[in-house]
Design a protein around this motif. Sequence first.
Motif, short mmCIF file in Angstrom:
data_model
loop_
_atom_site.label_atom_id
_atom_site.label_comp_id
_atom_site.label_asym_id
_atom_site.label_seq_id
_atom_site.Cartn_x
_atom_site.Cartn_y
_atom_site.Cartn_z
N ASN A 221 35.53 7.06 77.81
CA ASN A 221 34.19 6.40 78.06
C ASN A 221 33.52 7.03 79.27
O ASN A 221 33.88 6.77 80.45
N TYR A 222 32.19 7.85 79.05
CA TYR A 222 31.77 8.73 79.81
C TYR A 222 30.30 8.61 79.93
O TYR A 222 29.64 8.33 78.73
N VAL A 223 29.60 8.43 80.82
CA VAL A 223 28.16 8.49 81.22
C VAL A 223 27.77 9.70 82.01
O VAL A 223 28.35 9.92 83.13
N GLU A 224 26.64 10.22 81.59
CA GLU A 224 26.03 11.08 82.62
C GLU A 224 24.45 11.03 82.52
O GLU A 224 23.81 10.91 81.46
N LEU A 225 23.93 10.41 83.78
CA LEU A 225 22.42 10.55 83.96
C LEU A 225 22.01 11.46 84.99
O LEU A 225 22.54 11.63 85.84
N GLY A 226 20.84 11.91 84.60
CA GLY A 226 20.30 12.93 85.59
C GLY A 226 18.97 13.52 84.87
O GLY A 226 18.29 12.96 84.29
N PRO A 227 18.69 14.62 85.53
CA PRO A 227 17.21 14.88 85.21
C PRO A 227 17.06 15.67 83.70
O PRO A 227 18.03 16.04 83.44
N ARG A 228 16.01 15.76 83.56
CA ARG A 228 15.76 16.41 81.92
C ARG A 228 15.95 17.95 82.01
O ARG A 228 16.01 18.63 83.26
N GLY A 229 16.60 18.55 81.00
CA GLY A 229 16.76 20.02 81.02
C GLY A 229 18.24 20.57 81.60
O GLY A 229 18.21 21.67 81.83
N THR A 230 18.93 19.61 81.61
CA THR A 230 20.37 20.06 82.14
C THR A 230 21.27 20.36 81.27
O THR A 230 22.45 20.52 81.48
#
Length: 675
Positions: A221-230
């Motif tokens: 179970n993995y989550v990644e949140l960050g800026p657009r365009g990565t």
Amino acid sequence: MSIRDVDQKALDVFSGRVVRKDLVQDIKAGANVPTYVLEYLVGQYCATDDEQSMEEGLETVKKILSKHYVRPDEAEFVKSEVRERGRYRVIDKVTVRLDEQQDAYIGSFVNLGLSDVEINEHLVSKHPKLLGGGVWAVIDLEYLPDNANSQKSLFGIDSFKPIQVSNLDLDQLKERRREFTRDEWLDLLLQSIGYDPSSFDRREKMLFLLRCVPLVESNYNYVELGPRGTGKSYLYREISPHSILISGGKTTVAKLFLNLNTGRIGLVGRWDVVAFDEVGGLQFSDSEAVQMLKDYMESGSFSRGTEELTAQASMVYVGNIDLDVEGVLKSSHLFKPFPEDMQDLALIDRFHYYLPGWEVPKMQSSFFGDQFGFIVDYFAEFVRELRKESYGDAINEVFTFGDHLNQRDEKAVRKTVSGLLKLLHPHGEYTKEELREYLELAMEGRRRVKEQLKRMGGMEYRAVNFSYIDLETREETFVSVPEEAEESLIPPGTQQPGTLYTIGESGSKNAVFRIETQALPGSGKTSIAGSTGTEMKEEFQTATNYLQANIRELSRDESLDDYDIKVQVLNPSDAETGTEISMGFLIGIISGILDRPVRSQMVALGGLSLTGELVEVDSLVDKLQLAVDAGASTVLLPAKNKEDFARIPDELLDELELVFYTDPIEAASKAMQLE
């Protein structure tokens, strides 16, 4: 060793299994052919660093595609060619099923439209993937006129050469891995995804690789949140044919788990990875969906109807943080972009890893080079095959966990370490220091989850000081989260008069607010601006009305009618409103009028009624924990909360000086240390 040296070694050790990635993109721009078909052909004919040979190979690939790739609208023409010539070569996808009545294997050609071709059982035995989704292949079809007027097909297979990996030799890959150093292998994996490793530093490389862990580790179970365009969703959309990417929108229990009407299992039973893109827009049309997600993410099983089923799919959630990341990290939580019904503490506690997407650089054309990497299908198949293995116990050889990791934390860390070892050391050989690096990365990602749970759920999740112990030296090492070391929301030093911090309630959550007050000579006008709601304006009005009647208790020479009071509320956590903060307004106004600052790094808690009756602070321990996280060293609170003193954990008491007050004017005096 340079990137070019890695290319040469890859060509020597994995001949026919690597391809120059930029060539594939050049051909794909002019041919609507699956990437894995292109990469296989380019790998066969262009696996060289000689420019002339490469150009000749590219022309060969283009000719093969032009002449033999079957497009659905050309199916009848190709069938005619087989009939007229007796034999004709095609490139198509073949799937096979066992016909129990005929006791025979029957093949179907996807683009050609044939569905009744008898397949030799030797071919099925040699290429078992034919039975599990099909194989793209170069096939010599032959015409069988003797089958005319019978139930048998007029078409048969004379030769069959797969252009997907149909039978992976994992032991061979493990053996060939020994030809590379760890850093060379890391670069080769990144090149296989399509990136130029020379564009990134070591940590960035490892962050990119961590995105691959759901592909190689079951039920991760993995989550990644960050800026657009990565490039958060690129891997799950383009690299693996065994993952599915669901864009933000509505989804159902039937789609994810099991359709009771048809009995067909959902996405978790048919894919290795189910990835949700733009998770902030995700909606579930079934009220039971979140509960089923929690059950599945915990145990890999789910109940639907009268059945309990298991599945292996990893769950990936990627999305954007539209708010100011620095502000969110200081005063709110990193799951704020999630839909409201998914900001469920039990659901969030199931995440094994939170990757800091704000550390990943935004994609640039220079990040995509002309290096060699594994053919997509070969890469996808070997990581899929490694899902059957587990390296999680490797930690036990040299390390043990500190006291703050519970069973769920340990499971998460072990799965991440196992994934990294499978990706980087499939042959099972690694050093203690390499294992230490993976352990610290794994702890960091899990601690990031726990830090947010502490912010959202309070002291129930206060055990976040993750550590591990070296079994040989008995030295204990604590693992921090980089963003927690950033500058605190409440800075050290004295603030301007009229400025202070308070913590209020916003819905079911707590939030930090910064109150800035200007008291200018005037005629008694008051105004409030900033991130305020109706409830906050009412709290401000209560404070000004009380002060209007009682300010002479503080100073006989002052009157609120002699000032124009302007207040601005700064709301770094983007809370909708704030209640129980009227004492903050009161102290801020008095501080502005007297032109005297409040204590350094102080948070004022509490509310009051119009008559000055104090309101006891609810959820005190949670508010104190948030005060510590925000950088406070002193908390001002009503004496009514003294009875809560015994319930305050010692670690909070060690961090904070608690100052109690019995009435509003005394609170202001103690805040400014007038007594």
